[in-house]
Design a protein around this motif. Structure first.
Motif, mmCIF file in Angstrom:
data_model
loop_
_atom_site.group_PDB
_atom_site.id
_atom_site.type_symbol
_atom_site.label_atom_id
_atom_site.label_comp_id
_atom_site.label_asym_id
_atom_site.label_seq_id
_atom_site.Cartn_x
_atom_site.Cartn_y
_atom_site.Cartn_z
ATOM 1 N N GLN A 375 -2.436 7.164 -1.225
ATOM 2 C CA GLN A 375 -2.670 5.745 -1.042
ATOM 3 C C GLN A 375 -4.027 5.487 -0.395
ATOM 4 N N GLY A 379 -6.061 3.203 -2.656
ATOM 5 C CA GLY A 379 -5.861 1.856 -2.147
ATOM 6 C C GLY A 379 -4.391 1.542 -1.974
ATOM 7 N N GLU A 381 -2.440 -0.556 -3.338
ATOM 8 C CA GLU A 381 -1.685 -0.803 -4.566
ATOM 9 C C GLU A 381 -1.667 0.419 -5.482
#
Length: 522
Positions: A375, A379, A381
């Motif tokens: 992550q 990022g 998302e």
């Protein structure tokens, strides 16, 4: 060859243990809950309509005076230890299958008391007289058949286990207390949908066919349905040097210290077995006190034990010894674990989460840290997990949640959803709708009337402007009218199987007078 086995079963044991610990009368309506659902309830609660699997609100609505307890496996094991000891004083060689159920070979006690019926009666009197606990005894060829026989206090004649099991429902393969996980429940559901509704119908299949269609778990379940042992009789005996020992200093006399020792011993035993490619299915837990008292108990397990599973059973057993009314007269100066029975370690296949919430451990922690690192690279998302919620179609029910955020469903999965797509769900849901035409025998478009009826029988399907493909079979439609923001939304779903080499199965949805592909089945 199956072993003639005797099982002593204490019905509703989690409730019995909880009421005993709370000092309440055993006749009050009570239930034990896990994840907000009933896992066990007393006879008084059942008389008021409470059933296993009920939600807490439903159970309390049916029985307002219901006494509520949370699931506590350590409590169940601790309170059961005196019951197991009472059985052992009459018949040696017992094995604790789970709190509330012990098993032993029946041959020894029969040689002393004269008959199987006499042994059963003496054991019932022994447990009731010493502990004031009601129990039932079942005798049959093999542990599984004996466990089911104990529910009705039945002595199954030698060689009659298969006949006894044949008329029982297929759901008996998924015993809730065995905690076999979702795979066995899914297998039972699949067998039921295939029309195999009894153990006898499943047992009639050949083992070769079962292995090719249902895999290893299906073979184990098939052996049980036939009245055979779950694992073949040629099980490996462990070498003598696989046991692990610990000499606590100072001696153990507290439960918290015993829990710490249990985890260290469990990890040591698991590592030792893993080094030679084995996993434990029957675990001997032994201890010696400063005054020379010897304590021992064997735990039998349906599945090969993980490190956490070993640690749990050792902790439960030490807790039972140290908190019993006739507890040892001194602290424990020596602990040792003996793998009484082992299988190849390939039988123990851990997933990414090392058992997830039911078996928390370092594997889950490492996986979590790895996802956080991913992550950090991609990022917030970049990593999602799926959460199953309420809805009528597959795209409605699954919500993708970024890793680290609270995993809450978008809608209540237990609410009524008229028009919900029946199981099974499609394996693939396209990110973007794929346009499709559905035609009848005359090549006329098939629609859905205001009464939720197809205008014609689907005969052909045209995918994305390609050539027509014949329909081999179809089912539906399932229609529902929904409010989507400020407008009414009317959708109808249809399942079709195409007559091609792969026999492609599609889930189609009709909305705004056009069909699209909502899902693809494996």
């Amino acid at each position: 060859m199956t072993v003639r086995t005797l099982v002593v079963w204490c019905p509703d044991w989690p409730v019995t243990a909880a009421l005993s610990t709370a000092g309440l009368d055993q006749q009050v309506p009570a239930a034990v809950f896990a994840a907000n659902r009933v896992v066990a309830c007393s006879a008084a609660a059942r008389a008021e309509g409470v059933r296993r699997g009920d939600r807490r609100r439903t159970a309390q609505g049916r029985c307002p005076e219901l006494v509520v307890f949370e699931e506590d496996l350590e409590r169940d094991a601790r309170v059961f230890e005196p019951v197991a000891a009472a059985v052992e004083r009459l018949a040696t060689g017992i094995e604790v299958v789970r709190p509330g159920l012990v098993a032993l070979p029946v041959r020894g006690p029969v040689g002393y008391f004269g008959s199987e019926q006499a042994v059963a009666e003496r054991l019932i009197d022994q447990v009731a007289g010493e502990q004031g606990v009601e129990c039932q005894v079942g005798i049959a060829d093999g542990l599984y058949a004996a466990t089911l026989a104990a529910r009705t206090g039945l002595v199954v004649p030698a060689g009659g286990s298969a006949e006894f099991l044949a008329p029982l429902g297929i759901a008996e393969l998924d015993q809730p207390a065995e905690r076999r996980g979702p795979e066995r429940a899914a297998l039972v559901d699949l067998l039921r949908r295939l029309g195999l509704r009894t153990l006898g119908a499943f047992a009639a299949l050949t083992e070769r066919d079962v292995a090719s269609r249902f895999g290893a778990d299906g073979v184990c379940a098939h052996r049980l349905a036939r009245g055979a042992e779950e694992r073949p009789p040629s099980r490996r005996r462990p070498p003598d040097d696989l046991g692990v020992t610990q000499t606590p200093d100072p001696p153990l006399d507290r439960v918290d210290a015993a829990a710490f020792a249990a985890r260290a011993l469990a990890e040591s035993l698991h590592d030792k077995l893993a080094a030679v490619g084995l996993a434990c299915t029957r675990l001997g837990v032994h201890a010696r006190t400063e005054h020379g008292e010897e304590l021992g108990r064997v735990w039998r397990c349906a599945e090969p034990l993980t490190p956490t599973g070993i640690a749990d059973r050792v902790r439960w057993q030490l807790d039972g010894w140290l908190r019993a009314e006739d507890r040892p007269t001194a602290g424990l100066v020596r602990l040792w674990l003996v793998p009484e029975e082992v299988v190849d370690a390939t039988a123990l296949q851990l997933g990414l989460w090392h058992g997830g919430a039911e078996d928390p451990g370092t594997g889950a922690e490492r996986a979590g840290r790895a996802l956080v690192r991913v992550q950090g690279l991609l990022g917030p998302e970049g990593v999602f997990t799926g959460v199953l919620g309420g809805g009528r179609g597959p795209s409605d029910r699954v919500r993708a949640v970024p890793w680290g955020e609270q995993r809450l469903p978008s809608a209540d999965p237990d609410a009524p959803w008229p028009g919900r797509l029946p199981a099974p769900s499609p394996a693939t849901v396209p990110a973007e709708p794929v346009a499709v035409e559905v035609l009848d025998d005359s090549a006329a478009p098939v629609g859905v009337t205001g009464r939720h009826v197809l205008t014609g029988a689907p005969a052909q399907v045209v995918l994305g402007g390609g050539p027509p493909r014949a329909v081999l079979a179809w089912a539906g439609p399932w229609s529902a009218e929904e409010r989507w923001w400020e407008r009414e939304r009317r959708r109808s779903r249809l399942q079709v199987v195409l007559d091609d080499a792969e026999q492609t199965a599609l889930l189609l949805v009709r909305e705004d007078k056009r069909w699209t592909v909502e899902g693809i089945y494996d």
